[in-house]
Design an enzyme around this catalytic site. Structure first.
Site, PDB file in Angstrom:
ATOM      1  N   SER A 154     -16.126  73.572  75.386  1.00 27.66           N
ATOM      2  CA  SER A 154     -16.540  72.327  74.733  1.00 27.66           C
ATOM      3  C   SER A 154     -16.925  71.265  75.746  1.00 27.66           C
ATOM      4  O   SER A 154     -17.469  70.235  75.390  1.00 27.66           O
ATOM      5  CB  SER A 154     -15.376  71.792  73.898  1.00 27.66           C
ATOM      6  OG  SER A 154     -14.367  71.320  74.777  1.00 27.66           O
TER       7      SER A 154
ATOM      8  N   TYR B 185      21.164  61.936  65.550  1.00 30.79           N
ATOM      9  CA  TYR B 185      21.480  62.563  64.254  1.00 30.79           C
ATOM     10  C   TYR B 185      22.167  63.908  64.484  1.00 30.79           C
ATOM     11  O   TYR B 185      23.128  64.263  63.783  1.00 30.79           O
ATOM     12  CB  TYR B 185      20.188  62.782  63.438  1.00 30.79           C
ATOM     13  CG  TYR B 185      20.460  63.455  62.107  1.00 30.79           C
ATOM     14  CD1 TYR B 185      20.799  62.700  60.986  1.00 30.79           C
ATOM     15  CD2 TYR B 185      20.421  64.844  61.977  1.00 30.79           C
ATOM     16  CE1 TYR B 185      21.080  63.317  59.773  1.00 30.79           C
ATOM     17  CE2 TYR B 185      20.695  65.470  60.774  1.00 30.79           C
ATOM     18  CZ  TYR B 185      21.030  64.698  59.669  1.00 30.79           C
ATOM     19  OH  TYR B 185      21.317  65.313  58.479  1.00 30.79           O
TER      20      TYR B 185
ATOM     21  N   GLY C 177      17.031  62.039  64.075  1.00 28.82           N
ATOM     22  CA  GLY C 177      16.241  62.126  62.843  1.00 28.82           C
ATOM     23  C   GLY C 177      16.533  60.920  61.978  1.00 28.82           C
ATOM     24  O   GLY C 177      17.519  60.211  62.198  1.00 28.82           O
TER      25      GLY C 177
END
Ligand code: XMP
Length: 515
Positions: A227, A84, A56
């Site tokens: 779709s 992190y 992070g």
């Protein structure tokens, strides 16, 4: 929701958080992403088999830095902490952390010490290998109860383990391909330390989804919004397998597809999925609603809403009630729409954030936990042909988000012609190119010369990208003669276009689509 004990990836805002989830799945184990703010009972309710803490951007020594969820380290779950996360573990055990004398970015040589070499996390790794680093803060002291396992030229403590608590950490990023034995380290953690048996297979997913669909919809009638893309075709084939004749698929032609695409997808769908298909041409309604609209998020919301309205109109005239609507929503759609892990809303995918609040259907989304490549494997296993399964991804809002500016029937025709040329010329690159949007910029006329005369036309952008899952992408370097041919053909064959531009932006920072 897939009912399967996951490896939970706790996201500290990492650029590579989804990639970690993918790597775990590649190892044959179901995995999902949760934000670091998730309360412990929410995490434990999933009955996780192991935890991975991501990297992070924050600095763990700052007071408001993200924290490991309270109580997580006391749950006897195997933990792998990355970057992190590694520092957050050290911080939790009161080890010293501070700015490194020399930060490390990119490839670095990592050396395993004696403890590292004999540790299952590094099973079958050589003493030295390349790892990918990105840190300016470092762990300056091994936390109590932990053993140092590796170092790099600038980082004395680059990996550690607490063998009693089953907590491991690495300062580098095993999830990125640049780390030489990254997947091996992830698999060692999953198989040898967490002792998880891989069973996240295509057959397993199909079986589980079929029983989940049956349970959700019972004997009710279900409608599927097809779709034309891979995702809704696979979703329809899955639901069709689960409930057969109770499924009706409706293809709403929104008029925003590419040249001849509507006819082709309808023919393929009927032939291969075995499901009922009703075609409704609402292209005029969509075009009218899009009149004067230039903002992409508004376009998406209009299209998302009109899809539902078109369904509702259709269903209202039927003799039997339809309660459920199937959608081919994927995991990245949910994550990118801000729904997966508390991440930013990057783009409101029309089928997630574009849905109206007063919608009358309950949603059936059998692919919501899956990545595109997993969906393709399922499609293959269900017997769909390559022509459907390997279709390039195409956004649900179609050409509306590839026309920068207003969507009119003239603009659509111009873009369709240019797009058809690009598709023809790129046929032989189908395996390398994930997708190649062609974008019409209607807001910036550019000067050209045609037939010795000054000519104002619009630019089109071509954006060939390679990718694994659309979460990240690279621009694809097409051979010069192919680019030249595309450019010549478009400027010659489409009168309104005077310039062809090549997009060479990676994702991140650029998204694949322009809007
Ligand atoms: P971006 O542009 O976010 O695209 O990098 C990632 C993938 O998602 C597709 N895309 C969409 N698909 N509805 C969709 O169904 C949308 O609103 C939408 N926007 C982008 C894009 O084509 C790419 O495959």
């Amino acid at each position: 929701m897939i009912n399967h004990n996951p490896v939970v990836v706790i996201d500290f805002g990492a650029q590579y958080a989804q990639l970690i989830t993918r790597r775990v799945r590649e190892a044959g184990i179901y995995s999902m992403l949760l934000p670091y703010t998730s309360p412990l009972d929410e995490i434990l309710a999933l009955r996780p088999q192991a935890i991975i803490l991501t990297g992070g951007p924050s600095n763990v020594t700052k007071t408001n830095a993200p924290k490991i969820p309270d109580g997580l380290l006391d749950c006897d779950l195997p933990i792998l902490a990355i970057c992190y996360g590694f520092q957050a573990i050290a911080d939790n055990f009161a080890a010293k952390i501070g700015l490194a004398k020399t930060g490390e970015y990119g490839l670095v040589e990592m050396t395993l010490n004696k403890d590292g070499l004999s540790n299952p996390l590094f099973n079958n790794l050589p003493v030295k290998s390349q790892v990918w680093m990105s840190h300016e803060v470092e762990v300056k002291q091994i936390p109590l109860g932990f053993v140092n396992l590796a170092s790099t030229p600038h980082t004395q403590f680059a990996a550690f383990g607490n063998f009693v608590k089953n907590i491991y950490g690495v300062q580098w990023h095993p999830e990125v391909i640049h780390t030489e034995f990254g997947q091996k380290i992830m698999e060692n953690f999953l198989y040898k330390i967490a002792k998880i048996t891989p069973n996240w297979t295509t057959d397993y997913i199909i079986e589980e989804q079929i029983s989940a669909i049956k349970k959700q919809v019972g004997h009710n009638k279900v409608i599927c919004g097809f779709s034309g893309g891979v995702d809704s075709a696979v979703a329809a084939a899955l639901v069709n397998k689960a409930i057969g004749q109770n499924l009706s698929c409706v293809f709403i032609n929104h008029g925003l597809l590419r040249l001849d695409e509507a006819e082709q997808v309808v023919a393929d769908f009927k032939q291969f999925t075995g499901a009922n298909l009703i075609v409704i041409d609402d292209s005029k309604v969509f075009l009218k609603k899009l009149q004067g609209v230039t903002d992409p998020e508004t376009k998406r919301k209009i299209i998302g809403e009109q899809f539902i309205r078109s369904f509702e109109n259709f269903v209202a005239n039927l003799a039997q009630p339809y309660k459920f609507l199937v959608q081919g929503t994927l995991y990245p759609d949910v994550v990118e729409s801000g729904g997966g892990s508390g991440t930013d809303n990057i783009k409101s995918h029309h089928n997630v954030a574009g849905l109206p609040d007063d919608m009358q259907f309950a949603l059936v989304e059998p692919l919501k936990d899956l990545f595109k490549d997993e969906v393709r494997l399922i499609g293959k296993a269900l017997g769909l042909p390559d022509r459907i399964v390997n279709r390039q991804p195409f956004p649900g809002p179609g050409l509306a988000v590839r026309i920068i500016g207003e969507v009119t029937s003239d603009n659509l025709n111009i873009l369709r012609t240019a797009d058809a040329i690009v598709r023809q010329e790129l046929k032989s690159f189908a395996k390398d190119i994930w997708q190649c949007p062609v974008i019409l910029l209607t807001q910036s006329k550019t000067v050209g010369v045609k037939g010795d005369q000054r000519h104002y036309g619009w630019p089109v952008v071509i954006r060939p990208v390679s990718s694994q899952d659309a979460m990240t992408a690279d621009w694809f370097a097409l051979p010069e003669q192919v680019l030249t041919r595309i450019s010549n053909r478009i400027t010659n064959e489409v009168n309104q276009i005077s310039r062809v531009v090549l997009d060479i932006t990676q994702k991140p920072p650029g998204t694949i689509e322009w809007e």
